[in-house]
Design a protein around this motif. Structure first.
Motif, short mmCIF file in Angstrom:
data_model
loop_
_atom_site.label_atom_id
_atom_site.label_comp_id
_atom_site.label_asym_id
_atom_site.label_seq_id
_atom_site.Cartn_x
_atom_site.Cartn_y
_atom_site.Cartn_z
N GLU A 1 0.74 -1.18 0.00
CA GLU A 1 0.10 0.09 -0.21
C GLU A 1 1.01 1.20 0.03
OE1 GLU A 1 -3.26 0.03 -0.15
OE2 GLU A 1 -3.29 -2.16 -0.47
N VAL A 2 0.37 2.22 -0.84
CA VAL A 2 1.39 3.25 -0.82
C VAL A 2 0.26 4.61 -0.63
CG1 VAL A 2 2.81 5.05 -2.34
CG2 VAL A 2 3.24 2.52 -2.52
N GLN A 3 0.67 5.37 0.55
CA GLN A 3 -0.40 6.60 0.56
C GLN A 3 0.50 7.81 -0.18
OE1 GLN A 3 -0.89 6.80 4.70
NE2 GLN A 3 -2.37 5.44 4.83
N THR A 4 -0.30 8.57 -0.76
CA THR A 4 0.34 10.13 -0.96
C THR A 4 -0.28 10.97 -0.01
OG1 THR A 4 -1.37 9.97 -2.87
CG2 THR A 4 0.78 9.40 -3.31
N TRP A 5 0.73 11.85 0.38
CA TRP A 5 0.52 12.72 1.55
C TRP A 5 0.65 14.19 0.98
CZ3 TRP A 5 2.74 11.77 7.02
CH2 TRP A 5 2.20 10.61 7.52
N ALA A 6 -0.06 15.09 1.73
CA ALA A 6 -0.48 16.44 1.27
C ALA A 6 1.19 17.25 1.43
CB ALA A 6 -1.34 17.20 1.90
N TYR A 7 1.72 16.73 2.46
CA TYR A 7 3.23 17.17 2.41
C TYR A 7 4.24 15.95 2.52
CZ TYR A 7 1.63 16.18 7.28
OH TYR A 7 1.07 15.78 8.53
N ASP A 8 5.47 16.24 2.45
CA ASP A 8 6.48 15.26 2.39
C ASP A 8 6.72 14.79 3.95
OD1 ASP A 8 8.92 13.58 2.26
OD2 ASP A 8 9.90 14.96 0.94
N PRO A 9 6.52 13.42 4.02
CA PRO A 9 6.68 12.95 5.26
C PRO A 9 8.01 12.46 6.03
CG PRO A 9 5.98 11.05 3.97
CD PRO A 9 5.97 12.56 3.37
#
Length: 227
Positions: A180-188
């Protein structure tokens, strides 16, 4: 030549009149939720990062954000009375008005989950490119069992490039090779701890999970903080 522009201008040069409609430049009212960049700055402070008195360039470099975005985020925090205007010479710097429990209480309701989208993919994704997230990260911080399917997070802005470079392909839900890959609103990455999403971002992304096990584990993430 004299002229009238209804609602805009009344110009009569012979009478030395030049009347114009002028609108005040009041700052826009702050939104109910923090923008992603403003949220990063606040979370960084809550996590103990040295952000107070940092200039715009330092913040932009460390948190991998454009200087203009950092400047707008500081504007936002000042409008919310969470930060105060602060300059050293010509350098504009961040100066938060509060910290710890006081800061958390002031912004808790304005924080949002960083997750924009979750995908099931097949392909080799290097460990140092994306941080552990969701249940995979919860298993590092709590007693929650490690899931069979690993979950990682990376910035949404980099998704297309990374998917192309590492030839990631969509997978079926029952494919055992998937991750699973989550894309975030900011760089984690800048907020992460040892390759794992930071506690607060992880809490925000899992606190409303319909699975009670996950929601309960999310609450445990905040226990180390003195709030």
């Amino acid at each position: 030549m004299a002229f009238i522009s209804p609602g805009r201008q009344f110009y009569v040069p012979e009478a030395l009149l030049d009347l114009r409609e002028i609108y005040s430049s009041r700052p826009a009212a702050p939104s109910e939720q923090l923008s992603p960049t403003a949220q990063v700055l606040v979370l960084a402070a809550l996590l103990g990062h040295e952000v107070n008195d940092a200039n715009m360039t330092q913040l932009a470099d460390h948190y991998r954000v454009a200087i203009m975005s950092i400047s707008r985020a500081v504007d936002e925090l000042e409008a919310l009375k969470l930060a105060q205007p602060h300059h050293v010479g010509r350098q504009r710097r961040l100066r938060l008005r509060m910290s710890g429990a006081q800061l958390w209480r002031a912004i808790e309701d304005r924080l949002q989950s960083p997750v924009r989208k979750s995908r099931s993919v097949i392909g080799e994704l290097p460990d140092d490119l994306a941080v552990l997230a969701d249940e995979s990260a919860l298993a590092r911080y709590t007693m929650l069992a490690e899931p069979k399917i690993i979950c990682r997070a990376l910035p949404a802005s980099a998704w297309k490039r990374i998917a192309k470079d590492y030839r990631l392909e969509s997978s079926w839900d029952r494919d055992e090779r998937r991750q699973e890959v989550q894309t975030w609103a900011y760089d984690p990455q800048p907020l992460s701890e040892d390759g794992t999403a930071d506690r607060i971002s992880l809490y925000l992304s899992t606190r409303h999970d319909p699975d009670e096990r996950i929601a309960q584990a999310a609450e445990q993430l905040l226990e180390p903080f003195e709030w």
